[in-house]
Design a protein around this motif. Structure first.
Motif, mmCIF file in Angstrom:
data_model
loop_
_atom_site.group_PDB
_atom_site.id
_atom_site.type_symbol
_atom_site.label_atom_id
_atom_site.label_comp_id
_atom_site.label_asym_id
_atom_site.label_seq_id
_atom_site.Cartn_x
_atom_site.Cartn_y
_atom_site.Cartn_z
ATOM 1 N N ALA A 89 -22.367 -20.246 42.283
ATOM 2 C CA ALA A 89 -23.196 -19.053 42.489
ATOM 3 C C ALA A 89 -22.543 -18.200 43.563
ATOM 4 O O ALA A 89 -22.007 -18.712 44.544
ATOM 5 C CB ALA A 89 -24.603 -19.453 42.913
ATOM 6 N N MET A 90 -22.600 -16.885 43.362
ATOM 7 C CA MET A 90 -21.968 -16.000 44.349
ATOM 8 C C MET A 90 -22.592 -14.616 44.268
ATOM 9 O O MET A 90 -23.276 -14.272 43.316
ATOM 10 C CB MET A 90 -20.461 -15.943 44.149
ATOM 11 C CG MET A 90 -19.992 -15.318 42.872
ATOM 12 S SD MET A 90 -19.395 -13.674 43.242
ATOM 13 C CE MET A 90 -18.862 -13.110 41.666
ATOM 14 N N GLY A 91 -22.331 -13.853 45.294
ATOM 15 C CA GLY A 91 -22.813 -12.481 45.322
ATOM 16 C C GLY A 91 -21.826 -11.594 46.034
ATOM 17 O O GLY A 91 -20.904 -12.069 46.704
ATOM 18 N N GLY A 92 -22.045 -10.295 45.865
ATOM 19 C CA GLY A 92 -21.173 -9.349 46.528
ATOM 20 C C GLY A 92 -21.679 -7.933 46.388
ATOM 21 O O GLY A 92 -22.758 -7.685 45.842
ATOM 22 N N VAL A 93 -20.866 -7.018 46.900
ATOM 23 C CA VAL A 93 -21.174 -5.592 46.834
ATOM 24 C C VAL A 93 -20.000 -4.913 46.142
ATOM 25 O O VAL A 93 -18.833 -5.192 46.456
ATOM 26 C CB VAL A 93 -21.353 -4.987 48.252
ATOM 27 C CG1 VAL A 93 -21.653 -3.505 48.172
ATOM 28 C CG2 VAL A 93 -22.449 -5.731 49.013
ATOM 29 N N ALA A 94 -20.321 -4.041 45.193
ATOM 30 C CA ALA A 94 -19.290 -3.270 44.492
ATOM 31 C C ALA A 94 -19.817 -1.863 44.279
ATOM 32 O O ALA A 94 -20.896 -1.673 43.721
ATOM 33 C CB ALA A 94 -18.956 -3.912 43.144
ATOM 34 N N LYS A 95 -19.082 -0.878 44.768
ATOM 35 C CA LYS A 95 -19.454 0.530 44.606
ATOM 36 C C LYS A 95 -20.895 0.804 45.053
ATOM 37 O O LYS A 95 -21.621 1.555 44.422
ATOM 38 C CB LYS A 95 -19.230 0.979 43.169
ATOM 39 C CG LYS A 95 -17.771 0.884 42.759
ATOM 40 C CD LYS A 95 -17.521 1.427 41.391
ATOM 41 C CE LYS A 95 -16.038 1.288 41.089
ATOM 42 N NZ LYS A 95 -15.653 1.799 39.815
ATOM 43 N N GLY A 96 -21.289 0.166 46.153
ATOM 44 C CA GLY A 96 -22.620 0.371 46.713
ATOM 45 C C GLY A 96 -23.736 -0.330 45.959
ATOM 46 O O GLY A 96 -24.907 -0.091 46.227
ATOM 47 N N LYS A 97 -23.383 -1.220 45.050
ATOM 48 C CA LYS A 97 -24.387 -1.966 44.287
ATOM 49 C C LYS A 97 -24.260 -3.456 44.588
ATOM 50 O O LYS A 97 -23.182 -3.954 44.868
ATOM 51 C CB LYS A 97 -24.202 -1.728 42.791
ATOM 52 C CG LYS A 97 -24.380 -0.253 42.428
ATOM 53 C CD LYS A 97 -24.122 -0.011 40.965
ATOM 54 C CE LYS A 97 -24.013 1.458 40.657
ATOM 55 N NZ LYS A 97 -25.215 2.199 40.692
ATOM 56 N N ILE A 98 -25.378 -4.139 44.505
ATOM 57 C CA ILE A 98 -25.406 -5.579 44.719
ATOM 58 C C ILE A 98 -25.135 -6.278 43.394
ATOM 59 O O ILE A 98 -25.705 -5.908 42.365
ATOM 60 C CB ILE A 98 -26.786 -6.018 45.273
ATOM 61 C CG1 ILE A 98 -27.065 -5.358 46.628
ATOM 62 C CG2 ILE A 98 -26.892 -7.533 45.363
ATOM 63 C CD1 ILE A 98 -26.113 -5.751 47.730
ATOM 64 N N VAL A 99 -24.276 -7.289 43.433
ATOM 65 C CA VAL A 99 -23.972 -8.097 42.250
ATOM 66 C C VAL A 99 -24.263 -9.547 42.608
ATOM 67 O O VAL A 99 -23.703 -10.083 43.572
ATOM 68 C CB VAL A 99 -22.501 -7.948 41.812
ATOM 69 C CG1 VAL A 99 -22.231 -8.777 40.567
ATOM 70 C CG2 VAL A 99 -22.140 -6.476 41.589
ATOM 71 N N LEU A 100 -25.152 -10.178 41.839
ATOM 72 C CA LEU A 100 -25.572 -11.548 42.096
ATOM 73 C C LEU A 100 -25.315 -12.393 40.863
ATOM 74 O O LEU A 100 -25.778 -12.060 39.774
ATOM 75 C CB LEU A 100 -27.070 -11.584 42.436
ATOM 76 C CG LEU A 100 -27.534 -10.646 43.554
ATOM 77 C CD1 LEU A 100 -29.046 -10.621 43.639
ATOM 78 C CD2 LEU A 100 -26.916 -11.060 44.873
ATOM 79 N N CYS A 101 -24.598 -13.489 41.016
ATOM 80 C CA CYS A 101 -24.244 -14.357 39.890
ATOM 81 C C CYS A 101 -24.780 -15.762 40.142
ATOM 82 O O CYS A 101 -24.407 -16.401 41.133
ATOM 83 C CB CYS A 101 -22.729 -14.420 39.725
ATOM 84 S SG CYS A 101 -21.955 -12.799 39.493
ATOM 85 N N PHE A 102 -25.656 -16.214 39.234
ATOM 86 C CA PHE A 102 -26.294 -17.514 39.374
ATOM 87 C C PHE A 102 -26.160 -18.322 38.097
ATOM 88 O O PHE A 102 -25.940 -17.772 37.022
ATOM 89 C CB PHE A 102 -27.781 -17.342 39.706
ATOM 90 C CG PHE A 102 -28.021 -16.870 41.102
ATOM 91 C CD1 PHE A 102 -28.014 -17.760 42.165
ATOM 92 C CD2 PHE A 102 -28.245 -15.534 41.370
ATOM 93 C CE1 PHE A 102 -28.218 -17.323 43.456
ATOM 94 C CE2 PHE A 102 -28.457 -15.084 42.659
ATOM 95 C CZ PHE A 102 -28.442 -15.988 43.713
#
Length: 167
Positions: free
Chosen positions: A126-139
């Motif tokens: 599981a991971m998360g991040g920020v791309a182009k001012g958007k939140i990306v969450l992977c579960f």
């Protein structure tokens, strides 16, 4: 400014995209995606986009890149494809698109999972991040993992994450 004041200024309604990564699920059998959408709606958030994608890097990358430039989306939540199997490619596909990683998200998820299932938690990426001012969450895509992620991590911080990503 302290944490509570920052959190109070967070948006109460966040516009989300939900991507289910699976080679076997359909809209009628997708319990995890359904749970994500229900939990978001219960808290007053909007699901502006939902789809089920196969474990194919190009398809995942194409959709995520489109969503990263879509004004009506603030958060992208993926469910599935984060395990140790050779088919699990969500993390490898999405990581290069991130401007920043949120390492604590995966660490917290694995800690909470460890409390429930023990050492099997090491297989979650599981991971998360920020791309182009958007939140990306992977579960992970299991129903139990989805419930844990939504109730104990995503929903308590969603607005705050969005606020910080656009500051």
């Amino acid at each position: 400014m302290d944490y509570k004041k920052h959190k109070e200024k967070a948006p109460k309604c966040v516009r989300c995209a939900v991507l289910v990564i699976s080679d076997s699920r359909t809209e009628s059998t997708d319990e995890s995606g359904k749970l994500i959408k229900e939990k978001l709606h219960e808290k007053g958030h909007r699901v502006s986009f939902y789809t089920i994608l196969r474990n194919e890097a190009e398809a995942i990358k194409e959709i995520v890149e489109e969503l990263l430039v879509e004004d009506r989306i603030q958060v992208i939540i993926t469910s599935g494809g984060t395990g140790a199997s050779h088919k699990d490619i969500t993390v490898e596909t999405i990581t290069p698109l991130l401007d920043k990683k949120l390492d604590g998200l995966g660490e917290l998820f694995r800690f909470l999972t460890y409390q429930e299932i023990g050492t099997g938690s090491i297989m979650s990426r599981a991971m998360g991040g920020v791309a182009k001012g958007k939140i990306v969450l992977c579960f992970p895509g299991s129903l139990a993992a989805t419930k844990l992620a939504m109730e104990q991590i995503i929903l308590p911080e969603l607005g705050h994450l969005v606020r910080e990503a656009i500051r």
